[in-house]
Design a protein around this motif. Structure first.
Motif: not given
Lengths: 257, 257
Positions: A211, A206-208, B218, A148, A218, B214, A220, A214-215, A152
């Protein structure tokens, strides 16, 4: 003839230089003319002979001596100095007039992606015909959090350099087969990454699951291409990825010639 | 006495070393005992005298000579060598027995955040009482795409190092007031960043407003704290941020002593 510029980008030690050479060898094997541009003034023991070489203009050693700084300072100064040689580099590349220009970037990724001179270089050499191959370091990519983290970093370079990106798992030969499969699965299916991440770490706030969806939505998350400079694994997939970006799947040759 | 370890992390040239010194000076001014640990074996002309110094064990120069490699290779080897000195570093830190340990990390961020030795070090020194101060480079942060790029880098380091993070806008004194305000606004309100990004770049695919909501949801968007080592701007805010993380807003002093 349209020329395509391929920037090899990745963190220190991820294997940019050897992948650049392996891809050049593969292109040679396919009779596709290419040159290599070395942009690392601190490069040592290159496994290839670059047709264009920033070290012909200055080396990290020169900068250390001339500016009276150590390696850290010299790397930052060098990153900015590259922009003063853009015209010369372009003239040299133009002289060769080949369809594929492979660009091996400096050792430390952040020195290339975050300095303004890189965007000047990309603009000057031709942004519209440029693409980046982003290398995931296999040792870091082995754990969910490491994967991960690299995702990023890859996203960071997309936004800063504004180039289409092909993501590869470098040095896949040093990993076990099951490790490669799992990493590629993470890149294909954010849900498995999310599950495995939950098993690895419990203290990240805050990990859900959102995320990951959504990534993925997108774009990504991309399917990682396992590559190896040792045995040429994945070279054709990288080549196909480049065709896909510029010509939506049509073979470059058929369009360019 | 509980000891808090504060890692200063940021890309090359973002100003880690001067911020470390400025924060130490501020703590001194407040009569809060502290020491500085320099983890950069290639550090030159440090503006402070570190109480603990990796250079007492080896320097980048040593590694270049002993391993017969240039600066690039030496930096990677050095990053891994740090893990062999963890015991010694811990003994030195323990000897000082002060509440605040400021850790100045190596010049290139990726050499610290992505190498496994960093996580070994953090574990060994005490993960639960550690926090990172992440520096946004002011020159890069000035454009929407640069800001977003740094936000991804910051998120990358959160997942790899698994430490709570305080985000600061470094060297804010070199920016105009309106620039600082705009950058802080981006960090506060993803929607303004999204709007400004749309004006800056048109050729990035897959950007959607959802990304920003998002990231905000987060908690990866945090209000940036503008800091300056020149005039000590923001030092109290950084200190408050640390208290907040460990004690939910209570002052550390009241709890520790």
């Amino acid at each position: 003839m349209i020329q395509v510029l391929i920037y090899f980008i990745g963190t220190a030690g991820s294997g940019k230089t050897y992948l650049t050479k392996a891809f050049a060898d593969w292109l040679d094997f396919k009779n596709l003319e290419n040159i290599i541009v070395n942009l690392d003034p601190g490069a040592e023991n290159l496994p290839y002979s670059p047709e264009v070489d920033i070290r012909d203009y200055f080396t990290l050693e020169d900068v250390m001596l001339n500016y009276g700084v150590g390696p850290n300072g010299a790397q930052i100064i060098s990153a900015d100095l590259i922009s003063t040689k853009i015209g010369d580099i372009k003239d040299e590349i133009d002289y060769f007039d080949v369809p594929y220009v492979l660009i091996d970037t400096p050792g430390q990724m952040e020195l290339f992606t975050l300095r303004q001179s890189s965007n000047l270089l990309i603009d000057f050499l031709g942004r519209d015909r440029s693409v980046m191959v982003y290398l995931f370091d296999p040792v870091v990519a082995k754990t969910p959090s490491g994967f991960l983290s690299l995702l990023f970093m890859a996203s960071s370079s997309v936004f800063k350099l504004k180039l289409p990106q092909i993501q590869v798992l470098a040095k896949s030969d040093i990993l076990e087969d099951y490790e490669v499969e799992r990493i590629v699965e993470w890149s294909d299916d954010p849900e498995t990454l999310f599950d495995d991440l939950g098993r690895e770490v419990s203290n990240i706030k805050n990990i859900s699951g959102e995320l990951f969806y959504m990534l993925r939505d997108l774009g990504l998350f991309r399917t990682l291409i396992p590559v190896s400079a040792m045995d040429s694994t994945g070279m054709e997939d990288v080549y196909d990825g480049i065709q896909e970006i510029f010509y939506g799947g049509e073979d470059l040759e058929r369009i360019l010639y």
